[in-house]
Design an enzyme around this catalytic site. Structure first.
Site, PDB file in Angstrom:
ATOM      1  N   GLU A 107       0.808  -1.224   0.000  1.00  0.00           N
ATOM      2  CA  GLU A 107       0.000   0.000   0.000  1.00  0.00           C
ATOM      3  C   GLU A 107       0.843   1.277   0.000  1.00  0.00           C
ATOM      4  O   GLU A 107       0.291   2.364   0.074  1.00  0.00           O
ATOM      5  CB  GLU A 107      -0.931   0.042   1.215  1.00  0.00           C
ATOM      6  CG  GLU A 107      -1.875  -1.117   1.334  1.00  0.00           C
ATOM      7  CD  GLU A 107      -2.961  -1.120   0.281  1.00  0.00           C
ATOM      8  OE1 GLU A 107      -2.702  -0.656  -0.848  1.00  0.00           O
ATOM      9  OE2 GLU A 107      -4.048  -1.594   0.579  1.00  0.00           O
ATOM     10  N   HIS A 110      -8.092   0.322   9.199  1.00  0.00           N
ATOM     11  CA  HIS A 110      -9.472  -0.127   8.958  1.00  0.00           C
ATOM     12  C   HIS A 110     -10.300   0.026  10.233  1.00  0.00           C
ATOM     13  O   HIS A 110     -10.822  -0.958  10.758  1.00  0.00           O
ATOM     14  CB  HIS A 110      -9.481  -1.602   8.524  1.00  0.00           C
ATOM     15  CG  HIS A 110      -8.492  -1.939   7.453  1.00  0.00           C
ATOM     16  ND1 HIS A 110      -7.794  -3.127   7.417  1.00  0.00           N
ATOM     17  CD2 HIS A 110      -8.074  -1.233   6.375  1.00  0.00           C
ATOM     18  CE1 HIS A 110      -6.999  -3.151   6.363  1.00  0.00           C
ATOM     19  NE2 HIS A 110      -7.134  -2.014   5.721  1.00  0.00           N
TER      20      HIS A 110
HETATM   21 ZN    ZN Z   1      -6.052  -1.606   3.883  1.00  0.00          ZN
END
Ligand code: ZN
Length: 364
Positions: A166, A187
Site C-alpha cells: 500500500e 481499517h
Molecule cells: Zn487496507
C-alpha cells in the site's frame, strides 16, 4: 557573510549544519540533488542560516537543456549511494521516527483499527526517501528493525522485509501535498462502516472533528495495492487530511505520524458517536453556522486543510445524515440571508424536488 560548502555531502544531517553554525557560517551551500534531513532543515530555519542550493554546471545538463544556470532547471537527483542511504536510514532522527511508527502501530492495534497484518504507516524522511512498514507484520508485533526505506516510486532501498504493497497510496499523497510528512492507513470499524455504505459523516456536530478533520472525503473503490487504487485519493488529498476508502478503510496524512494516527482516532470516535446518537432516535442538533465559521478560523490559524475554507457561512454545514433524512447540498445562501430573488427561489425548489426524487429512487 561566511558560507560553508556542504556540496560534497549527498545527505546533509543535523550535525553537519550544527558544525557549520559553530564554525560561524551564516550560509550553507548544499548540492541541489542532495538530501537534507528534516532536523537539519529545521535547524537551518531556527538558527536563521541561509540555505543556498548549488546549481549544476551546464555540462551536467541533458542535451535538451541549455544549462542549469540558464534554464534554472533542477534535474532529478541521481540515486544516492548505498552508504548515504544507510547513513540516512540509521541517523538519530530516522531511529526516532522508527520508534514513533512502532508506537503508533501498537496504538492502532490496541484500538482495533488494524486486523491481521492490515494497515500501514509511513513517514517522508527526505525528497526521495520514505520510511514505511513492511508487509505481513501485525502492527502489534512491529519492531524498528522491521521497517523499510523506499524511494518516491516505491522501490525498496533498505530493510530486511518487503515493503507494504500500500506504499503507493502514501506516495501519491506525498507527491500531491508538500505539507504531508506522515500517512496512516487503517481499517477502524466505525469509519469503515461509513466507507462500506458510501456515506460520509455530516459536519458541524463535534468541534474536535471539525477542527482536526472537517469534511471527510470518500474515494471510490479500487483493488488495494494497485497504482489505480493509489490514485483514487488524488482528487481529495489537497483539501482533506482524512479520506474514507470505499469498501476498505481510511487514510490520514499529517505533519507527524502521531498526528496522522490522532486523525484516525478522531474520525472513528466521531463515526461511533454518530451511530450511538442514531440509536437514541432523536435528531442530532448541529453547531450553528456562525459558530462553525469560528472553528474554521481556528483551523486556518493551525494551518489545517479544509474544503470549506472558501465557502460562505451558510454553506459550511452539511444537511443531516440521519436514516430517512433527505440530503441536499446547500446551493444558495440567498434564502438564509433574506435576499432571495425569484430565480433563487426557483433554484431552491428545483433542488429540493431533485433531492426528494433521488431519495425516493433510492428507497425503491
Ligand atoms: Zn487496507
Amino acid at each position: 557573510m561566511k558560507s560553508i560548502d556542504l556540496t560534497g555531502l549527498q545527505v546533509v544531517a543535523l550535525r553537519d549544519v550544527e558544525t557549520a553554525a559553530k564554525q560561524g557560517a551564516t550560509e550553507v551551500l548544499v548540492c541541489s540533488r542532495g538530501i537534507l534531513t528534516p532536523s537539519a532543515r529545521d535547524f537551518i530555519q531556527r538558527s536563521g542560516l541561509t540555505l543556498r542550493k548549488q546549481v549544476g554546471q551546464a555540462s551536467a545538463c541533458p542535451p535538451t537543456c541549455t544549462g542549469c544556470t540558464a534554464c534554472k532547471t533542477e534535474h532529478p537527483a541521481p540515486p544516492a549511494s548505498a552508504s548515504d542511504l544507510d547513513r540516512l536510514f540509521h541517523s538519530p532522527e530516522a531511529e526516532a521516527i522508527k520508534a514513533e511508527i512502532v508506537n503508533v502501530g501498537r496504538k492502532l492495534w490496541q484500538r482495533m483499527y488494524v486486523d491481521g497484518n492490515g494497515g500501514n504507516i509511513s513517514y517522508r524522511l527526505g525528497p526521495d526517501a520514505v520510511i514505511c512498514t513492511p508487509t505481513l507484520v501485525s502492527k502489534a508485533d512491529l519492531r524498528p528493525e522491521d521497517l523499510c526505506l523506499v524511494d518516491m516510486n516505491g522501490n525498496q532501498l533498505l530493510g530486511p522485509k518487503a515493503r507494504t504493497s500500500e506504499i503507493l497510496l502514501h506516495l501519491e499523497i506525498y507527491k500531491a501535498v508538500p505539507e504531508a510528512k506522515a500517512a496512516v492507513h487503517c481499517h477502524p470499524p466505525h469509519a469503515t462502516a461509513y466507507a462500506i455504505t458510501d456515506r460520509v459523516p455530516p459536519t458541524c456536530v463535534i468541534p474536535e472533528c471539525e477542527v482536526f478533520i472537517g469534511q471527510v472525503a470518500l474515494a471510490p473503490y479500487e483493488t488495494p495495492g494497485t497504482q489505480k487504487f493509489a490514485e483514487t485519493v488524488l482528487p481529495f488529498v489537497k483539501k482533506h487530511n482524512t479520506v474514507l476508502l470505499a469498501n476498505h478503510g481510511i487514510i490520514c496524512w499529517a505533519d507527524t505520524v502521531t498526528h496522522a494516527e490522532w486523525y484516525a482516532e478522531v474520525l472513528d470516535t466521531y463515526c461511533w458517536t454518530l451511530m450511538l446518537a442514531q440509536q437514541l432516535g432523536a435528531p442530532i442538533s448541529y453547531i450553528p453556522p456562525e459558530k462553525a465559521s469560528a472553528l474554521l478560523d481556528l483551523k486556518k490559524r493551525l494551518g489545517l486543510p479544509d474544503a470549506r475554507h472558501d465557502m460562505k457561512e451558510c454553506q459550511l454545514c452539511d444537511m443531516p445524515d440521519m436514516p430517512g433524512a433527505i440530503a441536499m447540498a446547500p446551493s444558495s445562501c440567498a434564502a438564509l440571508t433574506g435576499t432571495a430573488t425569484s430565480e433563487d427561489v426557483e433554484a431552491i425548489v428545483k433542488g429540493v424536488t431533485d433531492a426528494v426524487m433521488a431519495a425516493l429512487g433510492q428507497r425503491k
